[in-house]
Write a protein that holds these residues in place. Sequence first.
Motif, PDB file in Angstrom:
ATOM      1  N   PHE A  58       0.764  -1.213  -0.066  1.00 40.94           N
ATOM      2  CA  PHE A  58       0.040   0.009  -0.033  1.00 40.94           C
ATOM      3  C   PHE A  58       0.704   1.344   0.145  1.00 40.94           C
ATOM      4  O   PHE A  58       2.044   1.272   0.345  1.00 40.94           O
ATOM      5  CB  PHE A  58      -0.801  -0.047   1.336  1.00 40.94           C
ATOM      6  CG  PHE A  58      -0.381  -0.086   2.415  1.00 40.94           C
ATOM      7  CD1 PHE A  58       0.169   1.030   3.132  1.00 40.94           C
ATOM      8  CD2 PHE A  58       0.019  -1.245   3.148  1.00 40.94           C
ATOM      9  CE1 PHE A  58       0.973   0.906   4.453  1.00 40.94           C
ATOM     10  CE2 PHE A  58       0.735  -1.355   4.341  1.00 40.94           C
ATOM     11  CZ  PHE A  58       1.156  -0.289   5.032  1.00 40.94           C
ATOM     12  N   VAL A  59       0.339   2.326  -0.297  1.00 38.51           N
ATOM     13  CA  VAL A  59       0.954   3.627  -0.439  1.00 38.51           C
ATOM     14  C   VAL A  59      -0.015   4.501   0.195  1.00 38.51           C
ATOM     15  O   VAL A  59      -1.121   4.543  -0.230  1.00 38.51           O
ATOM     16  CB  VAL A  59       1.252   4.030  -2.111  1.00 38.51           C
ATOM     17  CG1 VAL A  59       1.801   5.481  -1.841  1.00 38.51           C
ATOM     18  CG2 VAL A  59       2.245   3.100  -2.548  1.00 38.51           C
ATOM     19  N   THR A  60       0.566   5.279   1.190  1.00 45.42           N
ATOM     20  CA  THR A  60      -0.160   6.367   1.993  1.00 45.42           C
ATOM     21  C   THR A  60       0.185   7.886   1.458  1.00 45.42           C
ATOM     22  O   THR A  60       1.387   7.774   1.541  1.00 45.42           O
ATOM     23  CB  THR A  60      -0.138   5.990   3.283  1.00 45.42           C
ATOM     24  OG1 THR A  60      -0.821   4.731   3.337  1.00 45.42           O
ATOM     25  CG2 THR A  60      -0.981   7.035   4.130  1.00 45.42           C
ATOM     26  N   TYR A  61      -0.607   8.837   1.087  1.00 47.81           N
ATOM     27  CA  TYR A  61      -0.290  10.150   1.355  1.00 47.81           C
ATOM     28  C   TYR A  61      -0.878  10.786   2.137  1.00 47.81           C
ATOM     29  O   TYR A  61      -1.926  10.842   2.470  1.00 47.81           O
ATOM     30  CB  TYR A  61      -0.659  10.583  -0.377  1.00 47.81           C
ATOM     31  CG  TYR A  61      -0.162   9.836  -1.354  1.00 47.81           C
ATOM     32  CD1 TYR A  61       0.983  10.149  -2.022  1.00 47.81           C
ATOM     33  CD2 TYR A  61      -1.141   8.964  -2.080  1.00 47.81           C
ATOM     34  CE1 TYR A  61       1.747   9.552  -2.972  1.00 47.81           C
ATOM     35  CE2 TYR A  61      -0.413   8.322  -3.357  1.00 47.81           C
ATOM     36  CZ  TYR A  61       0.925   8.484  -3.706  1.00 47.81           C
ATOM     37  OH  TYR A  61       1.387   7.700  -4.812  1.00 47.81           O
ATOM     38  N   LYS A  62      -0.076  11.614   3.100  1.00 43.61           N
ATOM     39  CA  LYS A  62      -0.470  12.760   4.076  1.00 43.61           C
ATOM     40  C   LYS A  62      -1.107  11.879   5.092  1.00 43.61           C
ATOM     41  O   LYS A  62      -2.149  12.349   5.790  1.00 43.61           O
ATOM     42  CB  LYS A  62      -1.343  13.668   3.529  1.00 43.61           C
ATOM     43  CG  LYS A  62      -0.625  14.337   2.531  1.00 43.61           C
ATOM     44  CD  LYS A  62       0.338  15.562   3.134  1.00 43.61           C
ATOM     45  CE  LYS A  62       0.783  16.382   2.058  1.00 43.61           C
ATOM     46  NZ  LYS A  62       2.138  16.987   2.239  1.00 43.61           N
ATOM     47  N   HIS A  67      -3.795   3.903  -1.069  1.00 42.51           N
ATOM     48  CA  HIS A  67      -3.850   3.213  -2.437  1.00 42.51           C
ATOM     49  C   HIS A  67      -3.434   1.800  -2.043  1.00 42.51           C
ATOM     50  O   HIS A  67      -2.124   1.601  -1.569  1.00 42.51           O
ATOM     51  CB  HIS A  67      -3.139   3.763  -3.406  1.00 42.51           C
ATOM     52  CG  HIS A  67      -3.688   5.162  -3.650  1.00 42.51           C
ATOM     53  ND1 HIS A  67      -4.478   5.444  -4.662  1.00 42.51           N
ATOM     54  CD2 HIS A  67      -3.245   6.408  -3.257  1.00 42.51           C
ATOM     55  CE1 HIS A  67      -4.763   6.731  -4.595  1.00 42.51           C
ATOM     56  NE2 HIS A  67      -4.407   7.406  -3.629  1.00 42.51           N
ATOM     57  N   VAL A  68      -4.118   0.420  -2.459  1.00 43.12           N
ATOM     58  CA  VAL A  68      -3.480  -0.701  -2.295  1.00 43.12           C
ATOM     59  C   VAL A  68      -3.522  -1.305  -3.658  1.00 43.12           C
ATOM     60  O   VAL A  68      -4.371  -1.290  -4.542  1.00 43.12           O
ATOM     61  CB  VAL A  68      -4.486  -1.496  -1.124  1.00 43.12           C
ATOM     62  CG1 VAL A  68      -4.142  -2.762  -1.242  1.00 43.12           C
ATOM     63  CG2 VAL A  68      -4.815  -0.729  -0.051  1.00 43.12           C
ATOM     64  N   LEU A  69      -2.371  -2.159  -3.821  1.00 44.55           N
ATOM     65  CA  LEU A  69      -2.009  -2.751  -5.157  1.00 44.55           C
ATOM     66  C   LEU A  69      -2.653  -3.860  -5.364  1.00 44.55           C
ATOM     67  O   LEU A  69      -3.287  -4.539  -4.463  1.00 44.55           O
ATOM     68  CB  LEU A  69      -0.492  -3.279  -4.883  1.00 44.55           C
ATOM     69  CG  LEU A  69       0.042  -3.896  -6.269  1.00 44.55           C
ATOM     70  CD1 LEU A  69       0.136  -2.805  -7.346  1.00 44.55           C
ATOM     71  CD2 LEU A  69       1.537  -4.478  -5.921  1.00 44.55           C
ATOM     72  N   VAL A  70      -3.446  -3.799  -6.324  1.00 48.85           N
ATOM     73  CA  VAL A  70      -4.401  -4.932  -7.005  1.00 48.85           C
ATOM     74  C   VAL A  70      -3.745  -5.941  -7.778  1.00 48.85           C
ATOM     75  O   VAL A  70      -2.992  -5.691  -8.632  1.00 48.85           O
ATOM     76  CB  VAL A  70      -5.716  -4.149  -7.689  1.00 48.85           C
ATOM     77  CG1 VAL A  70      -6.725  -5.176  -8.165  1.00 48.85           C
ATOM     78  CG2 VAL A  70      -6.225  -3.286  -6.889  1.00 48.85           C
ATOM     79  N   ASN A  71      -4.359  -7.187  -7.531  1.00 51.68           N
ATOM     80  CA  ASN A  71      -3.956  -8.246  -8.508  1.00 51.68           C
ATOM     81  C   ASN A  71      -4.839  -8.916  -9.120  1.00 51.68           C
ATOM     82  O   ASN A  71      -6.058  -9.435  -8.402  1.00 51.68           O
ATOM     83  CB  ASN A  71      -3.188  -9.453  -7.241  1.00 51.68           C
ATOM     84  CG  ASN A  71      -2.898 -10.827  -8.192  1.00 51.68           C
ATOM     85  OD1 ASN A  71      -3.139 -10.825  -9.209  1.00 51.68           O
ATOM     86  ND2 ASN A  71      -2.269 -11.583  -7.565  1.00 51.68           N
ATOM     87  N   GLU A 121      -6.210   0.491  -5.752  1.00 52.06           N
ATOM     88  CA  GLU A 121      -7.461   0.837  -5.442  1.00 52.06           C
ATOM     89  C   GLU A 121      -7.505   1.677  -4.298  1.00 52.06           C
ATOM     90  O   GLU A 121      -6.414   1.483  -3.323  1.00 52.06           O
ATOM     91  CB  GLU A 121      -8.263  -0.318  -5.079  1.00 52.06           C
ATOM     92  CG  GLU A 121      -9.007  -0.961  -6.133  1.00 52.06           C
ATOM     93  CD  GLU A 121      -9.932  -2.006  -5.481  1.00 52.06           C
ATOM     94  OE1 GLU A 121     -10.459  -2.171  -4.408  1.00 52.06           O
ATOM     95  OE2 GLU A 121     -10.474  -2.872  -6.391  1.00 52.06           O
ATOM     96  N   ASN A 122      -8.260   3.049  -4.326  1.00 53.73           N
ATOM     97  CA  ASN A 122      -8.092   3.978  -3.202  1.00 53.73           C
ATOM     98  C   ASN A 122      -9.184   3.439  -2.021  1.00 53.73           C
ATOM     99  O   ASN A 122     -10.190   3.039  -2.366  1.00 53.73           O
ATOM    100  CB  ASN A 122      -8.589   5.328  -3.712  1.00 53.73           C
ATOM    101  CG  ASN A 122      -8.380   6.342  -2.875  1.00 53.73           C
ATOM    102  OD1 ASN A 122      -7.830   6.155  -1.858  1.00 53.73           O
ATOM    103  ND2 ASN A 122      -8.414   7.608  -3.610  1.00 53.73           N
ATOM    104  N   GLY A 123      -8.738   3.777  -0.784  1.00 55.07           N
ATOM    105  CA  GLY A 123      -9.535   3.589   0.302  1.00 55.07           C
ATOM    106  C   GLY A 123      -9.026   2.289   0.988  1.00 55.07           C
ATOM    107  O   GLY A 123      -8.217   1.545   0.902  1.00 55.07           O
ATOM    108  N   ARG A 124      -9.940   2.179   2.170  1.00 50.81           N
ATOM    109  CA  ARG A 124      -9.728   0.881   3.148  1.00 50.81           C
ATOM    110  C   ARG A 124     -10.352  -0.393   2.237  1.00 50.81           C
ATOM    111  O   ARG A 124     -11.270  -0.512   1.895  1.00 50.81           O
ATOM    112  CB  ARG A 124     -10.490   1.219   4.287  1.00 50.81           C
ATOM    113  CG  ARG A 124     -10.251   0.183   5.442  1.00 50.81           C
ATOM    114  CD  ARG A 124     -10.914   0.285   6.643  1.00 50.81           C
ATOM    115  NE  ARG A 124     -10.786  -0.925   7.540  1.00 50.81           N
ATOM    116  CZ  ARG A 124     -11.132  -0.891   8.562  1.00 50.81           C
ATOM    117  NH1 ARG A 124     -11.621   0.045   9.455  1.00 50.81           N
ATOM    118  NH2 ARG A 124     -10.974  -2.020   9.320  1.00 50.81           N
ATOM    119  N   THR A 125      -9.279  -1.332   2.287  1.00 48.09           N
ATOM    120  CA  THR A 125      -9.731  -2.462   1.698  1.00 48.09           C
ATOM    121  C   THR A 125      -9.697  -3.810   2.448  1.00 48.09           C
ATOM    122  O   THR A 125     -10.195  -4.849   1.905  1.00 48.09           O
ATOM    123  CB  THR A 125      -8.688  -2.755   0.470  1.00 48.09           C
ATOM    124  OG1 THR A 125      -7.647  -2.923   0.919  1.00 48.09           O
ATOM    125  CG2 THR A 125      -8.997  -1.509  -0.942  1.00 48.09           C
TER     126      THR A 125
END
Length: 128
Positions: A58-62, A67-71, A121-125
Amino acid sequence: MAITLRRGELDEENPSWQKVENAIRSLSGNKDTVSLGDFRKENYLGISRNDEDLYVVFVTYKNLDCHVLVNNDVTDTEHKFVIGGQAVSYSAKYCHTLDEAVRVARIYYETGDRDYGSTWENGRTDTN
């Protein structure tokens, strides 16, 4: 770009790529997370591994926009992880191989941003 490697309570400023890759490759299932980024700006990439040798990236800004990487090549099953000390379940579509986690981390290390050629994907997954 100033970058910090964080694993548990240990921080290393401006690590070599080899140190970052070694930290990712030595993750123990459900015990810790490797984070890489500019923590003063609260921008970072995180990688966690579970006991099945699957990785969530995952990548987090501020510290707000995640954003979580999707397979896209998997069936929809659930996998357990411990991230930030909390037990969570993730759909298989968020689980990756070690090689994919390392590849995406290398791009982040070199650019300071996520791999825009991959699906995120953006958000909590998590499903907890």
